[in-house]
Design an enzyme around this catalytic site. Structure first.
Site, PDB file in Angstrom:
ATOM      1  N   ASP A  30     -14.138  -5.880  -0.099  1.00  0.00           N
ATOM      2  CA  ASP A  30     -12.731  -6.082   0.223  1.00  0.00           C
ATOM      3  C   ASP A  30     -12.591  -7.380   1.020  1.00  0.00           C
ATOM      4  O   ASP A  30     -13.380  -7.679   1.902  1.00  0.00           O
ATOM      5  CB  ASP A  30     -12.204  -4.889   1.030  1.00  0.00           C
ATOM      6  N   ILE A  31     -11.538  -8.141   0.697  1.00  0.00           N
ATOM      7  CA  ILE A  31     -11.326  -9.434   1.352  1.00  0.00           C
ATOM      8  C   ILE A  31     -10.916  -9.263   2.817  1.00  0.00           C
ATOM      9  O   ILE A  31     -11.083 -10.193   3.615  1.00  0.00           O
ATOM     10  CB  ILE A  31     -10.281 -10.257   0.561  1.00  0.00           C
ATOM     11  N   ASN A  88      -5.739   5.126  -2.134  1.00  0.00           N
ATOM     12  CA  ASN A  88      -4.335   5.115  -1.740  1.00  0.00           C
ATOM     13  C   ASN A  88      -3.457   5.234  -2.975  1.00  0.00           C
ATOM     14  O   ASN A  88      -3.696   4.555  -3.979  1.00  0.00           O
ATOM     15  CB  ASN A  88      -4.008   3.809  -0.998  1.00  0.00           C
ATOM     16  N   VAL A  97      -2.302  -2.860  -4.369  1.00  0.00           N
ATOM     17  CA  VAL A  97      -2.741  -3.366  -5.679  1.00  0.00           C
ATOM     18  C   VAL A  97      -2.689  -2.196  -6.655  1.00  0.00           C
ATOM     19  O   VAL A  97      -3.378  -1.182  -6.459  1.00  0.00           O
ATOM     20  CB  VAL A  97      -4.157  -3.965  -5.619  1.00  0.00           C
ATOM     21  N   HIS A 101      -8.182   2.083  -7.517  1.00  0.00           N
ATOM     22  CA  HIS A 101      -9.444   1.677  -6.908  1.00  0.00           C
ATOM     23  C   HIS A 101      -9.840   2.641  -5.811  1.00  0.00           C
ATOM     24  O   HIS A 101      -8.995   3.232  -5.144  1.00  0.00           O
ATOM     25  CB  HIS A 101      -9.355   0.250  -6.358  1.00  0.00           C
TER      26      HIS A 101
HETATM   27  P1  5GP Z   1      -4.799  -0.823  -1.441  1.00  0.00           P
HETATM   28  O1  5GP Z   1      -4.037  -1.292  -0.224  1.00  0.00           O
HETATM   29  O2  5GP Z   1      -4.017  -1.082  -2.710  1.00  0.00           O
HETATM   30  O3  5GP Z   1      -5.343   0.560  -1.340  1.00  0.00           O
HETATM   31  O4  5GP Z   1      -6.095  -1.734  -1.479  1.00  0.00           O
HETATM   32  C1  5GP Z   1      -6.086  -3.041  -1.948  1.00  0.00           C
HETATM   33  C2  5GP Z   1      -7.195  -3.758  -1.238  1.00  0.00           C
HETATM   34  O5  5GP Z   1      -7.425  -4.961  -1.920  1.00  0.00           O
HETATM   35  C3  5GP Z   1      -6.868  -4.121   0.207  1.00  0.00           C
HETATM   36  O6  5GP Z   1      -7.777  -3.481   1.081  1.00  0.00           O
HETATM   37  C4  5GP Z   1      -6.988  -5.636   0.228  1.00  0.00           C
HETATM   38  O7  5GP Z   1      -7.596  -6.134   1.400  1.00  0.00           O
HETATM   39  C5  5GP Z   1      -7.837  -5.925  -1.000  1.00  0.00           C
HETATM   40  N1  5GP Z   1      -7.586  -7.227  -1.594  1.00  0.00           N
HETATM   41  C6  5GP Z   1      -6.366  -7.803  -1.789  1.00  0.00           C
HETATM   42  N2  5GP Z   1      -6.518  -9.004  -2.379  1.00  0.00           N
HETATM   43  C7  5GP Z   1      -7.858  -9.181  -2.553  1.00  0.00           C
HETATM   44  C8  5GP Z   1      -8.624 -10.235  -3.134  1.00  0.00           C
HETATM   45  O8  5GP Z   1      -8.129 -11.261  -3.609  1.00  0.00           O
HETATM   46  N3  5GP Z   1      -9.979 -10.068  -3.138  1.00  0.00           N
HETATM   47  C9  5GP Z   1     -10.579  -8.946  -2.615  1.00  0.00           C
HETATM   48  N4  5GP Z   1     -11.912  -8.900  -2.668  1.00  0.00           N
HETATM   49  N5  5GP Z   1      -9.874  -7.939  -2.085  1.00  0.00           N
HETATM   50  C10 5GP Z   1      -8.528  -8.051  -2.054  1.00  0.00           C
END
Ligand code: 5GP
Length: 116
Positions: A30-31, A88, A97, A101
């Site tokens: 995760d970034i 989530n 996103v 995932h």
């Molecule tokens: P969500 O919030 O949808 O459960 O998780 C999405 C995750 O994707 C977040 O924890 C966010 O930090 C990660 N994320 C968003 N953009 C990027 C990216 O460009 N690269 C990576 N490696 N992770 C990302």
């Protein structure tokens, strides 16, 4: 596949620290890590936007996503101390996103979760 940010990572159009890959699943860091180890496991072949969009036809894929995360954690020596997996779903969970995932969080004791 329809396009998402994670689709671009699968196609190597944007960089990511990939730690796991098989025919159907990609794992990458995760970034914005929320723990010392924070890896995302995603299906590669077909975008399922949220867990609520999954159907019985996705049962094997969802199981393999969990098992891939568990096997990777074991391979990294994280299983004995333990880890958390999180998925989530939509707004109240903070999903950002819309490409299903699994978050794998590990490497330190984690706080309790999920209270508003
Ligand atoms: P969500 O919030 O949808 O459960 O998780 C999405 C995750 O994707 C977040 O924890 C966010 O930090 C990660 N994320 C968003 N953009 C990027 C990216 O460009 N690269 C990576 N490696 N992770 C990302």
């Amino acid at each position: 596949m329809s396009d998402t940010l994670f689709g671009r990572i699968i196609r190597r159009e944007i960089p990511a620290a990939i730690v796991y890959e098989d025919e159907d699943i990609l794992g990458f860091r995760d970034i914005a890590p929320q723990a010392p180890v924070h890896v995302l496991f995603i299906p590669k072949q077909r975008v399922i936007p949220t867990l609520d969009d999954a159907t019985a036809a996705d049962a094997e894929l969802l199981g393999r996503l969990l098992l891939a995360a568990a096997a990777w954690a074991r391979s990294q020596g994280l299983a004995q101390d333990g880890y958390r997996v999180v998925m989530n779903c939509r707004e109240h969970a903070g999903q950002t996103v819309f490409h299903l995932h699994l978050h794998l969080l590990a490497g330190a004791p984690l706080g309790r979760f999920g209270t508003p």
